[in-house]
Design a protein around this motif. Structure first.
Motif, short mmCIF file in Angstrom:
data_model
loop_
_atom_site.label_atom_id
_atom_site.label_comp_id
_atom_site.label_asym_id
_atom_site.label_seq_id
_atom_site.Cartn_x
_atom_site.Cartn_y
_atom_site.Cartn_z
N ARG A 32 0.34 -5.34 -11.17
CA ARG A 32 1.49 -5.41 -10.26
C ARG A 32 2.81 -5.05 -10.94
O ARG A 32 3.89 -5.37 -10.43
CB ARG A 32 1.58 -6.78 -9.59
N ARG A 33 2.74 -4.38 -12.06
CA ARG A 33 3.98 -3.96 -12.72
C ARG A 33 4.53 -2.68 -12.08
O ARG A 33 5.71 -2.39 -12.21
CB ARG A 33 3.73 -3.73 -14.20
N VAL A 34 3.63 -1.92 -11.43
CA VAL A 34 4.02 -0.65 -10.81
C VAL A 34 3.59 -0.69 -9.35
O VAL A 34 2.44 -1.02 -9.05
CB VAL A 34 3.36 0.55 -11.51
N MET A 35 4.52 -0.34 -8.45
CA MET A 35 4.23 -0.28 -7.03
C MET A 35 4.79 1.03 -6.48
O MET A 35 5.94 1.38 -6.75
CB MET A 35 4.84 -1.47 -6.30
N VAL A 36 3.96 1.75 -5.72
CA VAL A 36 4.35 3.02 -5.13
C VAL A 36 4.11 2.93 -3.62
O VAL A 36 3.03 2.53 -3.20
CB VAL A 36 3.55 4.19 -5.72
#
Length: 170
Positions: A44-48
């Motif tokens: 969940r460190r990167v969300m697109v």
């Protein structure tokens, strides 16, 4: 009733079905413009987030993104985008499923109107000449990020365009 009148009535009935189907398609197209799919990666460190056309409308990093190296961040962005795209595909398919199933149940035009190819008067059937007007161009899909004022305006059916946002990811 002569054969020509019978064919005209059958064609008029087929046009009514077509009009109803096109109205449903237009409703689906309007609703589709509100879709947003979000994918996450790297714990969940990167969300697109993608809009209905698969265009990236927002990329977010968690506060601890610095714990990852550049290659890890790049891979996570790709993974999150691919996950969002898979979700978007599922959402689009689910939205179109009722119309697709309805079409599969409908008889073919040649089954409804006997001797269709032999009938010269088809142009005179009420509404047939207006068929081009019934076909709609899909409305534009917003490129505004999730939660923006543009997306909070709700559509004609009273639903919020943000309905596809997965707020729990943020």
């Amino acid at each position: 009733m002569d054969e020509a009148q019978k064919v005209r009535e059958q064609a008029a009935q087929a046009m009514d079905v077509l009009r109803a189907e096109l109205a449903e398609l237009a409703r689906i197209q309007r609703k589709r413009t509100t879709l947003i799919a979000t994918g996450e990666a790297a714990e969940r460190r990167v969300m697109v987030s993608l809009n209905a056309d698969g265009v990236i409308i927002e990329t977010r990093f968690a506060d601890d993104i610095g714990d990852l190296g550049h290659e890890e961040i790049a891979a996570a962005v790709t993974e999150a985008g691919q996950r969002a795209h898979a979700e978007l595909s599922r959402m689009n398919e689910a939205m179109m499923r009722p119309l697709t199933e309805q079409r599969a149940r409908l008889p073919k035009m040649s089954e409804v109107i006997a001797d269709l190819s032999d009938f010269e008067g088809m142009r005179d059937i009420d509404g047939l000449g207006e068929l081009d007007n019934l076909l709609t161009t899909p409305p534009p899909v917003s490129t505004a990020p999730p939660g923006s004022p543009e997306r909070r305006v709700g559509d004609a059916e009273g639903t919020s365009p943000d309905s596809g946002v997965k707020d729990e990811l943020w």
